[in-house]
Motif scaffolding. Structure first.
Motif, PDB file in Angstrom:
ATOM      1  N   ALA A  91       1.952   1.824   0.674  1.00  0.00           N
ATOM      2  CA  ALA A  91       1.014   1.237   1.628  1.00  0.00           C
ATOM      3  C   ALA A  91       1.419  -0.175   2.027  1.00  0.00           C
ATOM      4  O   ALA A  91       1.181  -0.599   3.153  1.00  0.00           O
ATOM      5  N   ARG A 161      -5.222   1.982   3.059  1.00  0.00           N
ATOM      6  CA  ARG A 161      -5.028   1.854   4.505  1.00  0.00           C
ATOM      7  C   ARG A 161      -6.272   1.295   5.173  1.00  0.00           C
ATOM      8  O   ARG A 161      -6.192   0.748   6.268  1.00  0.00           O
ATOM      9  N   ARG A 162      -7.415   1.488   4.545  1.00  0.00           N
ATOM     10  CA  ARG A 162      -8.653   0.997   5.145  1.00  0.00           C
ATOM     11  C   ARG A 162      -8.985  -0.429   4.727  1.00  0.00           C
ATOM     12  O   ARG A 162      -9.914  -1.010   5.226  1.00  0.00           O
TER      13      ARG A 162
END
Lengths: 279, 298
Positions: A91, A161-162
């Motif tokens: 990520a 990712r959020r």
């Protein structure tokens, strides 16, 4: 609404048929657990709960259950560590071999289980056995952890990712060290994703059989016990009770995980539920 | 910054703080610290195991002791490709996988569409859980449940009895039904997620431009959701190719999985050579799937 009334009726019907198809065998096998007779004739005529106590006092069932729980816990622990590390690397970094890594994480569940099982068995036999690791609980854990990593990885990756990547930098700017950043900034954000990933990993491990047969040696987990026993007609009532139990044990963690993380992905939550796009 | 009093000396000397500064300055090292264990496990142990297995396809097994003899040979691969029985088994399995994938897609679509576009948010959440729960759990239990249901005295034949029909459940048709059942949730969820990602406005635009709902479905919805169908098919296809338990429980025919399972104890090199068939099929499938952006829908 773009869909006509008739289309919607058909969809409703189709959805109903598919849902019925998904659940009816589970209900049937749940009912068989209460079948008094040894024969598996349908419809069930006499009802009884006596097989529950027979199964409960069955020594090999208890032993197999213990092995399954231990294997599930061990595999989940390893998967949590490896999955979190891998997802953090993927990520937050761009690097050579990143694509290969995403491929390698998915491979253990994408390749047919028999291939994974056979490959691991060959390695255990040729590499680990000479080092003193014999077939048993440890090798079951190794096998399960390999395909459980992806579940944790997907859950944590979706969460990362959020969340904003510069939060850990902000934390460092404010004077936190690496551990404090993880403990007070990263972990609270990841907590539910980790829990969800862990629950799914446990559910996945608890009833796995295809790989387990190759890595278990002489040890029986609950699914292996079932598989060995279901060819013996006289013991089928116990198998039915165990089957009902396995359904419950694997369904409850999934329900909890869904509540926690809300992921809808097959591999445990890559696809986040987007907001409804109605005007 | 005069009001904040920070003991700078102690800050600089705390080992944790120094570590985090170090990692910040050397992102490569931070990366490799993160990656070391996963790469060791998946890259070295797992991929390594696969390579060892593939390599053993080129060895021979001593016919008496079943021990591996490390002499390079292509005989195992030749046997896989030139023996009619094994070719038939491979084709039968691939055909089964394709039919199962098709059936799953057909059954999954209405449910997924209903979940994504018709159901209210509350019902939709319930349905997601309802599909997820049987997905993870109890593979063996499900296969066993079908074995019970499909048997001569089971529920299916009981239901068919009044019509004077009997269904031989322990057949390839029965197995097709069981596989479809087993992998169906793997198809529903990606299609559902794919459908939900399609903006309502696109469908409305299509309708505004004069397309009827059928045309909108085939020209707008289906192309957009196709990667999701491919994502689901990875599972339905791959899981069918390698299964040896459901075929053992339901059918009397041989499949790739059952052949490998039967052979690996005595003839590991041949089993490994035969395992190449599903591996090659799946890896090719995965590469195509990645091209089609299906991985985002997993």
């Amino acid at each position: 609404m773009v869909e006509s009334r008739l289309t919607r009726l058909f969809l409703r019907l189709g959805a109903g048929v598919t849902l019925f198809f998904i659940y009816f065998p589970l209900f049937v096998i749940a009912l068989y657990a209460f079948n008094e007779k040894v024969t598996q004739r349908w419809p069930i005529e006499d009802w009884s709960t006596k097989w529950f106590s027979v199964a409960f006092h069955n020594e090999s069932v208890r032993e197999a259950l213990e092995h399954s729980v231990l294997a599930g816990l061990g595999a989940t622990a390893i998967a949590l560590v490896l999955g979190t590390l891998a997802s953090m690397a993927i990520a937050r970094h761009r690097f050579f071999g990143r694509e290969v890594m995403t491929f390698a994480v998915i491979l253990p569940i994408a390749l047919p289980g028999i291939v994974t099982g056979l490959a691991l068995q060959a390695t255990i036999k040729d590499v680990l056995s000479p080092l003193g690791v014999k077939f048993g609980l440890a090798t079951i854990v190794i096998g399960h952890a390999t395909f459980c990593v992806v579940v944790v990885y997907n859950n944590v990756l979706a969460r990362l990712r959020r969340t904003a990547g510069n939060l850990d930098e902000a934390s460092a700017d404010l004077g936190a060290d690496s551990w404090q950043t993880f403990r007070y900034v990263m972990f609270p954000q990841l907590r539910t994703a980790l829990l969800a990933g862990g629950l799914l990993a446990f559910a996945l491990s608890f009833d796995e059989i295809i790989v387990t047969i190759f890595t278990a040696g002489a040890i029986q987990t609950l699914p292996i016990w079932m598989y060995a026993t279901l060819f013996r007609p006289t013991e089928l009532p116990i198998v039915n009770v165990v089957a009902l139990f396995v359904i419950l044990v694997s369904v409850i963690p999934v329900y909890l995980a869904q509540r926690l993380a809300g992921g809808t992905g097959v591999a445990g939550g890559t696809t986040q539920r987007p907001a409804r796009r109605e005007p | 910054m005069t009001s904040v009093s920070i003991d700078e000396a102690s800050l600089r000397q705390s080992p944790g703080r120094r570590l985090s500064t170090f990692f910040y300055r050397h992102p490569r090292l931070r990366l490799w610290t993160l990656l070391a264990l996963p790469v060791l496990w998946l890259g070295v142990v797992y991929i390594g195991s696969l390579l060892v297995l593939l390599l053993s396809a080129f060895w021979t097994a001593d016919p008496f002791t079943a021990k591996l003899v490390h002499e390079f040979t292509l005989d195992n691969l030749r046997r896989v490709f030139e023996t009619p029985v094994y070719r038939d088994v491979a084709f039968r399995t691939i055909r089964m996988a394709a039919l199962v994938t098709l059936a799953c897609a057909v059954l999954a679509f209405p449910l997924a569409y209903y979940m994504a576009r018709i159901a209210s948010p509350r019902v939709r959440n319930l349905l997601v859980v309802a599909v997820l729960m049987p997905l993870w759990g109890s593979y063996l239990v499900k296969a066993y449940a079908w074995r019970t249901i499909l048997s001569g005295e089971g529920a299916i034949n009981w239901a068919l009895g009044p019509f004077g029909v009997s269904f031989n459940g322990y057949s390839n048709t029965g197995l097709w039904l069981v596989f479809t059942y087993l992998w169906l949730p793997f198809m529903v969820l990606p299609i559902y997620a794919g459908l939900e990602r399609i903006p309502q406005s696109l469908l409305e635009a299509s309708a505004d431009l004069g397309a009827r709902s059928m045309r909108t479905f085939f020209r707008v919805t289906l192309p957009l959701v196709f990667p999701a169908v491919v994502a689901g098919s990875i599972f339905t296809f791959s899981l069918t190719l390698g299964d040896y338990i459901a075929p053992t429980l339901i059918s009397s025919d041989q499949f790739i999985g059952t052949v490998i399972y039967r052979e690996y104890g005595t003839a590991l090199p041949f089993a490994a050579a035969y395992a190449m068939v599903p591996i090659v099929v799946i890896v090719a499938y995965l590469l195509v799937a990645r091209k089609l952006k299906a991985f985002e829908s997993l």
